[in-house]
Design an enzyme around this catalytic site. Sequence first.
Site, PDB file in Angstrom:
ATOM      1  N   ALA A 259       0.959  -0.834  -0.251  1.00 39.28           N
ATOM      2  CA  ALA A 259       0.216  -0.069   0.362  1.00 39.28           C
ATOM      3  C   ALA A 259       0.886   1.402   0.436  1.00 39.28           C
ATOM      4  O   ALA A 259       1.424   1.747   1.157  1.00 39.28           O
ATOM      5  CB  ALA A 259      -1.038   0.132   1.031  1.00 39.28           C
TER       6      ALA A 259
ATOM      7  N   GLY B 139      -3.121  11.300  -4.950  1.00 39.78           N
ATOM      8  CA  GLY B 139      -2.694  12.270  -5.926  1.00 39.78           C
ATOM      9  C   GLY B 139      -0.854  11.442  -5.295  1.00 39.78           C
ATOM     10  O   GLY B 139      -0.436  12.460  -5.877  1.00 39.78           O
TER      11      GLY B 139
ATOM     12  N   GLU C 149       3.537  -1.193 -11.018  1.00 41.58           N
ATOM     13  CA  GLU C 149       5.393  -1.191 -10.167  1.00 41.58           C
ATOM     14  C   GLU C 149       6.356   0.007 -11.191  1.00 41.58           C
ATOM     15  O   GLU C 149       7.251  -0.173 -11.228  1.00 41.58           O
ATOM     16  CB  GLU C 149       5.949  -2.798 -10.742  1.00 41.58           C
ATOM     17  CG  GLU C 149       4.853  -3.249 -10.060  1.00 41.58           C
ATOM     18  CD  GLU C 149       5.317  -3.908  -8.724  1.00 41.58           C
ATOM     19  OE1 GLU C 149       6.416  -3.073  -7.825  1.00 41.58           O
ATOM     20  OE2 GLU C 149       4.966  -4.950  -7.678  1.00 41.58           O
TER      21      GLU C 149
END
Length: 383
Positions: free
Chosen positions: A124, A129, A363
Amino acid sequence: MDFEPTETQEMIQNTARQFAERVLAPKAPALDRDHSFPKESLAEAAELGLLGINVPADLGGVEAGAVAYSLAITELARACAATTVAMCVSNMVAEVVNHFGNADQRSEHVPKLCSGEYVVGGFALSETGAGSDPGAMTTKARKTDKGWVLDGSKLWITSGTDAGLFVVWARTSDAPGTKGISCFLVPGDAPGVTRGKAEEKMGQRGSPTTALEFEGVELGEEALLGELERGFPIAMMALDGGRIGIASLALGVGLAASEFANKYASERKQFGRPINSFQALQWYMADSHTELSAARLLTLRAASLKDAKQPFTREASMAKLYSSEKAFQACNRALQMLGGYGYTQDFPVERYLRDVRVTMIYEGTSEVQRLVIGRDITRQFKS
Protein backbone atom coordinates in the site's frame (compact mmCIF):
# COMPACT_ATOMS: atom_id res chain seq x y z
CA MET A 1 28.47 -16.36 -17.72
CA ASP A 2 26.31 -19.45 -17.23
CA PHE A 3 22.98 -19.58 -19.06
CA GLU A 4 21.93 -22.96 -17.67
CA PRO A 5 19.67 -23.04 -14.58
CA THR A 6 20.88 -24.75 -11.45
CA GLU A 7 19.17 -27.88 -10.22
CA THR A 8 17.19 -25.84 -7.68
CA GLN A 9 16.16 -23.22 -10.22
CA GLU A 10 15.03 -25.88 -12.65
CA MET A 11 13.06 -27.64 -9.91
CA ILE A 12 11.22 -24.42 -9.01
CA GLN A 13 10.55 -23.69 -12.67
CA ASN A 14 9.15 -27.19 -13.26
CA THR A 15 7.02 -27.01 -10.11
CA ALA A 16 5.56 -23.70 -11.28
CA ARG A 17 4.96 -25.00 -14.81
CA GLN A 18 3.14 -28.11 -13.63
CA PHE A 19 1.04 -26.14 -11.15
CA ALA A 20 0.20 -23.58 -13.84
CA GLU A 21 -0.89 -26.22 -16.33
CA ARG A 22 -2.83 -28.30 -13.81
CA VAL A 23 -4.48 -25.60 -11.68
CA LEU A 24 -4.20 -22.09 -13.10
CA ALA A 25 -4.83 -22.55 -16.83
CA PRO A 26 -8.19 -24.35 -16.46
CA LYS A 27 -9.48 -21.68 -14.06
CA ALA A 28 -8.19 -18.59 -15.86
CA PRO A 29 -11.16 -18.02 -18.22
CA ALA A 30 -13.69 -18.23 -15.38
CA LEU A 31 -11.63 -15.91 -13.17
CA ASP A 32 -11.61 -13.36 -15.95
CA ARG A 33 -15.33 -13.74 -16.64
CA ASP A 34 -16.53 -13.76 -13.02
CA HIS A 35 -14.01 -11.29 -11.54
CA SER A 36 -13.47 -13.78 -8.71
CA PHE A 37 -10.48 -14.11 -6.36
CA PRO A 38 -8.30 -17.27 -6.74
CA LYS A 39 -8.12 -18.06 -3.02
CA GLU A 40 -7.99 -21.85 -3.44
CA SER A 41 -5.27 -21.64 -6.09
CA LEU A 42 -3.19 -19.36 -3.88
CA ALA A 43 -3.52 -21.78 -0.97
CA GLU A 44 -2.20 -24.60 -3.14
CA ALA A 45 0.59 -22.35 -4.39
CA ALA A 46 1.58 -21.72 -0.78
CA GLU A 47 1.78 -25.47 -0.14
CA LEU A 48 4.23 -25.73 -3.05
CA GLY A 49 6.41 -22.93 -1.68
CA LEU A 50 5.50 -20.47 -4.42
CA LEU A 51 4.64 -17.64 -2.00
CA GLY A 52 8.13 -17.53 -0.51
CA ILE A 53 10.54 -18.40 -3.29
CA ASN A 54 13.29 -15.99 -2.24
CA VAL A 55 12.68 -16.19 1.53
CA PRO A 56 14.88 -18.04 4.06
CA ALA A 57 13.91 -21.64 4.74
CA ASP A 58 13.83 -21.10 8.50
CA LEU A 59 10.97 -18.63 7.97
CA GLY A 60 8.97 -20.97 5.78
CA GLY A 61 10.41 -19.98 2.40
CA VAL A 62 12.18 -21.96 -0.29
CA GLU A 63 15.35 -19.83 -0.31
CA ALA A 64 15.82 -20.43 -4.04
CA GLY A 65 16.83 -16.91 -5.11
CA ALA A 66 15.67 -14.24 -7.53
CA VAL A 67 16.49 -16.17 -10.72
CA ALA A 68 14.34 -19.09 -9.58
CA TYR A 69 11.60 -16.59 -8.71
CA SER A 70 11.74 -15.04 -12.18
CA LEU A 71 11.62 -18.43 -13.90
CA ALA A 72 8.64 -19.47 -11.79
CA ILE A 73 6.68 -16.27 -12.37
CA THR A 74 7.11 -16.57 -16.12
CA GLU A 75 5.69 -20.10 -16.07
CA LEU A 76 2.76 -19.07 -13.88
CA ALA A 77 1.91 -16.04 -16.01
CA ARG A 78 1.68 -18.17 -19.14
CA ALA A 79 -1.44 -19.66 -17.54
CA CYS A 80 -3.02 -16.85 -15.52
CA ALA A 81 -1.67 -13.33 -15.10
CA ALA A 82 -4.34 -12.43 -12.53
CA THR A 83 -3.32 -15.13 -10.06
CA THR A 84 0.34 -14.55 -10.79
CA VAL A 85 0.29 -10.85 -9.90
CA ALA A 86 -1.17 -11.69 -6.49
CA MET A 87 1.74 -14.08 -5.99
CA CYS A 88 4.24 -11.46 -7.19
CA VAL A 89 3.05 -8.91 -4.65
CA SER A 90 2.89 -11.42 -1.81
CA ASN A 91 6.42 -12.64 -2.53
CA MET A 92 7.55 -9.01 -2.55
CA VAL A 93 5.89 -8.28 0.81
CA ALA A 94 7.50 -11.37 2.35
CA GLU A 95 10.91 -10.26 1.10
CA VAL A 96 10.37 -6.71 2.42
CA VAL A 97 9.47 -7.92 5.91
CA ASN A 98 12.37 -10.38 5.89
CA HIS A 99 14.88 -7.76 4.77
CA PHE A 100 13.81 -4.78 6.86
CA GLY A 101 12.03 -6.34 9.82
CA ASN A 102 13.52 -7.14 13.20
CA ALA A 103 13.65 -10.70 14.48
CA ASP A 104 10.19 -10.50 16.07
CA GLN A 105 8.59 -9.05 12.94
CA ARG A 106 10.20 -11.65 10.73
CA SER A 107 9.16 -14.58 12.90
CA GLU A 108 5.63 -13.20 13.36
CA HIS A 109 4.76 -12.33 9.77
CA VAL A 110 6.98 -14.02 7.19
CA PRO A 111 5.90 -17.64 7.93
CA LYS A 112 2.24 -16.57 7.68
CA LEU A 113 2.87 -14.99 4.29
CA CYS A 114 4.71 -18.05 2.98
CA SER A 115 2.18 -20.56 4.32
CA GLY A 116 -0.87 -18.71 3.03
CA GLU A 117 -2.23 -18.09 6.53
CA TYR A 118 -2.45 -14.42 5.52
CA VAL A 119 -3.84 -15.57 2.13
CA VAL A 120 -1.49 -13.02 0.49
CA GLY A 121 0.29 -9.80 1.39
CA GLY A 122 -0.64 -6.32 0.17
CA PHE A 123 1.57 -3.39 -0.83
CA ALA A 124 0.00 0.00 0.00
CA LEU A 125 2.00 2.93 -1.38
CA SER A 126 -0.07 4.78 -4.02
CA GLU A 127 -2.69 7.41 -3.26
CA THR A 128 -5.08 9.57 -5.28
CA GLY A 129 -2.51 12.34 -5.66
CA ALA A 130 0.57 10.22 -5.08
CA GLY A 131 1.10 7.56 -7.72
CA SER A 132 4.33 8.13 -9.60
CA ASP A 133 5.08 10.83 -6.99
CA PRO A 134 5.03 9.07 -3.60
CA GLY A 135 6.41 12.20 -1.95
CA ALA A 136 2.96 13.74 -2.34
CA MET A 137 1.29 11.19 -0.06
CA THR A 138 -1.00 12.51 2.68
CA THR A 139 -1.67 9.36 4.73
CA LYS A 140 -0.36 10.06 8.22
CA ALA A 141 0.74 8.05 11.25
CA ARG A 142 0.55 9.98 14.52
CA LYS A 143 2.67 8.95 17.51
CA THR A 144 0.85 8.01 20.71
CA ASP A 145 1.82 6.61 24.11
CA LYS A 146 0.92 3.11 22.88
CA GLY A 147 2.37 3.34 19.40
CA TRP A 148 0.75 4.91 16.35
CA VAL A 149 -2.60 5.97 14.92
CA LEU A 150 -2.94 5.68 11.16
CA ASP A 151 -5.30 7.85 9.07
CA GLY A 152 -5.58 8.19 5.31
CA SER A 153 -6.29 6.23 2.16
CA LYS A 154 -4.51 4.22 -0.52
CA LEU A 155 -5.37 3.23 -4.09
CA TRP A 156 -4.63 0.42 -6.53
CA ILE A 157 -4.02 -2.23 -3.88
CA THR A 158 -3.54 -5.65 -5.48
CA SER A 159 -5.51 -8.34 -3.57
CA GLY A 160 -6.95 -5.57 -1.40
CA THR A 161 -10.10 -7.60 -0.85
CA ASP A 162 -8.34 -10.56 0.81
CA ALA A 163 -4.79 -9.70 1.86
CA GLY A 164 -4.10 -10.55 5.49
CA LEU A 165 -1.20 -8.16 5.96
CA PHE A 166 -0.47 -4.80 4.37
CA VAL A 167 2.82 -2.97 4.17
CA VAL A 168 1.69 0.67 4.39
CA TRP A 169 3.60 3.90 3.89
CA ALA A 170 2.59 7.00 5.83
CA ARG A 171 3.94 10.42 6.68
CA THR A 172 5.27 10.67 10.24
CA SER A 173 6.52 14.26 10.03
CA ASP A 174 5.93 17.43 8.01
CA ALA A 175 9.26 17.09 6.20
CA PRO A 176 8.85 17.81 2.48
CA GLY A 177 8.74 15.29 -0.33
CA THR A 178 9.83 11.77 0.44
CA LYS A 179 11.45 12.80 3.72
CA GLY A 180 9.43 12.01 6.80
CA ILE A 181 7.79 8.90 5.30
CA SER A 182 7.79 5.74 7.40
CA CYS A 183 6.68 2.16 6.76
CA PHE A 184 4.21 0.13 8.85
CA LEU A 185 2.88 -3.41 9.06
CA VAL A 186 -0.91 -3.32 9.25
CA PRO A 187 -3.03 -6.46 9.76
CA GLY A 188 -5.91 -6.69 7.33
CA ASP A 189 -8.38 -7.20 10.17
CA ALA A 190 -7.21 -4.22 12.24
CA PRO A 191 -10.14 -2.07 13.45
CA GLY A 192 -10.45 1.02 11.29
CA VAL A 193 -9.22 -0.65 8.08
CA THR A 194 -11.88 -0.54 5.36
CA ARG A 195 -11.43 -2.34 2.06
CA GLY A 196 -12.99 -0.67 -0.97
CA LYS A 197 -14.94 -2.25 -3.78
CA ALA A 198 -12.86 -3.96 -6.44
CA GLU A 199 -12.24 -1.77 -9.48
CA GLU A 200 -13.85 -2.68 -12.81
CA LYS A 201 -10.73 -3.24 -14.87
CA MET A 202 -9.84 -3.88 -18.48
CA GLY A 203 -7.73 -6.93 -17.66
CA GLN A 204 -6.40 -9.14 -14.87
CA ARG A 205 -9.97 -9.27 -13.61
CA GLY A 206 -9.26 -12.17 -11.29
CA SER A 207 -6.90 -9.90 -9.36
CA PRO A 208 -9.11 -7.55 -7.32
CA THR A 209 -7.67 -4.05 -7.08
CA THR A 210 -9.15 -1.88 -4.35
CA ALA A 211 -8.82 1.28 -2.33
CA LEU A 212 -8.02 1.10 1.39
CA GLU A 213 -9.24 3.50 4.06
CA PHE A 214 -7.50 3.91 7.41
CA GLU A 215 -9.55 5.68 10.05
CA GLY A 216 -8.00 5.89 13.50
CA VAL A 217 -6.17 2.57 13.06
CA GLU A 218 -4.29 1.93 16.29
CA LEU A 219 -0.93 0.22 15.88
CA GLY A 220 1.64 -0.84 18.45
CA GLU A 221 5.27 0.21 18.49
CA GLU A 222 6.09 -3.09 16.79
CA ALA A 223 4.19 -2.02 13.65
CA LEU A 224 7.01 0.29 12.49
CA LEU A 225 9.07 -1.49 9.82
CA GLY A 226 12.66 -0.34 9.58
CA GLU A 227 13.82 3.04 10.82
CA LEU A 228 11.54 5.98 11.52
CA GLU A 229 11.26 8.32 8.53
CA ARG A 230 13.29 5.94 6.38
CA GLY A 231 10.29 4.40 4.65
CA PHE A 232 10.91 5.75 1.17
CA PRO A 233 14.15 3.77 0.61
CA ILE A 234 12.24 0.64 1.68
CA ALA A 235 9.63 1.30 -1.01
CA MET A 236 12.26 1.90 -3.68
CA MET A 237 14.20 -1.25 -2.81
CA ALA A 238 10.99 -3.26 -2.78
CA LEU A 239 9.99 -1.91 -6.18
CA ASP A 240 13.37 -2.83 -7.65
CA GLY A 241 12.67 -6.46 -6.83
CA GLY A 242 9.01 -6.11 -7.77
CA ARG A 243 9.97 -4.96 -11.24
CA ILE A 244 11.81 -8.22 -11.83
CA GLY A 245 8.55 -9.97 -11.00
CA ILE A 246 6.46 -7.84 -13.35
CA ALA A 247 9.02 -8.20 -16.15
CA SER A 248 8.80 -11.97 -15.68
CA LEU A 249 4.99 -11.85 -15.63
CA ALA A 250 4.81 -9.78 -18.82
CA LEU A 251 7.25 -12.16 -20.49
CA GLY A 252 5.07 -15.14 -19.57
CA VAL A 253 1.93 -13.55 -21.04
CA GLY A 254 3.76 -12.57 -24.21
CA LEU A 255 5.12 -16.09 -24.62
CA ALA A 256 1.67 -17.62 -24.11
CA ALA A 257 0.12 -15.37 -26.74
CA SER A 258 2.91 -15.96 -29.26
CA GLU A 259 2.87 -19.73 -28.81
CA PHE A 260 -0.90 -19.89 -29.20
CA ALA A 261 -0.81 -17.75 -32.35
CA ASN A 262 2.09 -19.74 -33.84
CA LYS A 263 0.23 -23.00 -33.35
CA TYR A 264 -2.95 -21.50 -34.82
CA ALA A 265 -1.05 -20.20 -37.83
CA SER A 266 0.39 -23.67 -38.48
CA GLU A 267 -3.14 -25.13 -38.68
CA ARG A 268 -5.16 -22.33 -40.27
CA LYS A 269 -5.16 -22.45 -44.08
CA GLN A 270 -5.79 -19.73 -46.63
CA PHE A 271 -5.13 -19.89 -50.36
CA GLY A 272 -4.52 -23.60 -49.96
CA ARG A 273 -1.66 -23.47 -47.47
CA PRO A 274 -0.99 -22.77 -43.77
CA ILE A 275 -0.91 -19.05 -43.05
CA ASN A 276 2.44 -19.39 -41.24
CA SER A 277 3.98 -19.95 -44.68
CA PHE A 278 3.31 -16.32 -45.62
CA GLN A 279 6.15 -13.88 -45.11
CA ALA A 280 4.04 -11.26 -43.32
CA LEU A 281 3.20 -13.66 -40.50
CA GLN A 282 6.70 -15.10 -40.41
CA TRP A 283 8.00 -11.59 -39.74
CA TYR A 284 5.49 -11.22 -36.89
CA MET A 285 6.75 -14.49 -35.46
CA ALA A 286 10.39 -13.53 -35.91
CA ASP A 287 9.98 -10.14 -34.24
CA SER A 288 8.07 -11.51 -31.27
CA HIS A 289 10.45 -14.40 -30.74
CA THR A 290 13.50 -12.14 -30.94
CA GLU A 291 12.10 -9.47 -28.64
CA LEU A 292 10.80 -11.91 -26.01
CA SER A 293 14.15 -13.72 -26.02
CA ALA A 294 15.88 -10.40 -25.36
CA ALA A 295 13.34 -9.61 -22.63
CA ARG A 296 14.09 -12.92 -20.95
CA LEU A 297 17.83 -12.20 -20.92
CA LEU A 298 17.35 -8.68 -19.51
CA THR A 299 15.09 -10.01 -16.78
CA LEU A 300 17.35 -12.88 -15.76
CA ARG A 301 20.31 -10.50 -15.80
CA ALA A 302 18.59 -8.27 -13.25
CA ALA A 303 17.63 -11.30 -11.17
CA SER A 304 21.18 -12.67 -11.24
CA LEU A 305 22.56 -9.33 -10.03
CA LYS A 306 20.07 -9.39 -7.17
CA ASP A 307 21.16 -12.91 -6.24
CA ALA A 308 24.79 -11.75 -6.32
CA LYS A 309 23.87 -8.84 -3.99
CA GLN A 310 25.05 -6.33 -6.55
CA PRO A 311 23.22 -3.12 -7.54
CA PHE A 312 20.38 -3.93 -9.93
CA THR A 313 18.09 -0.89 -9.93
CA ARG A 314 18.85 0.13 -13.52
CA GLU A 315 18.75 -3.46 -14.78
CA ALA A 316 15.38 -4.10 -13.09
CA SER A 317 13.90 -0.99 -14.69
CA MET A 318 15.35 -1.93 -18.08
CA ALA A 319 13.86 -5.41 -17.78
CA LYS A 320 10.46 -4.13 -16.70
CA LEU A 321 10.35 -1.45 -19.39
CA TYR A 322 11.43 -3.72 -22.23
CA SER A 323 9.55 -6.85 -21.20
CA SER A 324 6.24 -5.07 -20.66
CA GLU A 325 6.36 -3.12 -23.91
CA LYS A 326 7.56 -6.02 -26.06
CA ALA A 327 5.12 -8.46 -24.47
CA PHE A 328 2.28 -6.08 -25.33
CA GLN A 329 3.50 -5.93 -28.92
CA ALA A 330 3.74 -9.73 -29.02
CA CYS A 331 0.15 -10.06 -27.78
CA ASN A 332 -1.03 -7.50 -30.30
CA ARG A 333 0.69 -9.37 -33.14
CA ALA A 334 -0.79 -12.64 -31.91
CA LEU A 335 -4.29 -11.19 -32.03
CA GLN A 336 -3.66 -9.94 -35.57
CA MET A 337 -2.47 -13.38 -36.61
CA LEU A 338 -5.79 -14.86 -35.50
CA GLY A 339 -7.73 -12.23 -37.44
CA GLY A 340 -11.38 -11.92 -36.44
CA TYR A 341 -11.12 -14.93 -34.13
CA GLY A 342 -8.47 -13.13 -32.12
CA TYR A 343 -11.00 -10.45 -31.23
CA THR A 344 -13.45 -12.96 -29.75
CA GLN A 345 -13.49 -14.64 -26.38
CA ASP A 346 -13.53 -18.03 -28.06
CA PHE A 347 -9.73 -17.84 -27.94
CA PRO A 348 -7.49 -16.64 -25.07
CA VAL A 349 -5.44 -14.12 -27.07
CA GLU A 350 -7.77 -11.18 -26.41
CA ARG A 351 -7.44 -11.91 -22.67
CA TYR A 352 -3.67 -12.02 -22.96
CA LEU A 353 -3.72 -8.60 -24.62
CA ARG A 354 -5.96 -7.12 -21.92
CA ASP A 355 -3.95 -8.73 -19.13
CA VAL A 356 -0.53 -7.61 -20.35
CA ARG A 357 -1.44 -3.96 -20.93
CA VAL A 358 -1.27 -3.00 -17.25
CA THR A 359 2.31 -4.23 -16.93
CA MET A 360 3.35 -0.94 -18.54
CA ILE A 361 1.63 0.89 -15.66
CA TYR A 362 1.95 -0.85 -12.31
CA GLU A 363 5.20 -1.14 -10.34
CA GLY A 364 6.10 2.14 -12.06
CA THR A 365 4.96 3.24 -15.51
CA SER A 366 7.16 2.93 -18.56
CA GLU A 367 7.81 6.65 -18.26
CA VAL A 368 9.03 6.22 -14.67
CA GLN A 369 11.31 3.37 -15.76
CA ARG A 370 12.88 5.64 -18.37
CA LEU A 371 13.44 8.27 -15.69
CA VAL A 372 15.13 5.73 -13.42
CA ILE A 373 17.35 4.44 -16.24
CA GLY A 374 18.18 7.88 -17.59
CA ARG A 375 19.05 9.33 -14.19
CA ASP A 376 21.29 6.38 -13.40
CA ILE A 377 23.14 6.82 -16.70
CA THR A 378 23.45 10.57 -16.09
CA ARG A 379 25.06 9.99 -12.69
CA GLN A 380 27.93 8.18 -14.40
CA PHE A 381 28.91 11.33 -16.28
CA LYS A 382 28.71 13.86 -13.46
CA SER A 383 32.02 15.60 -12.83
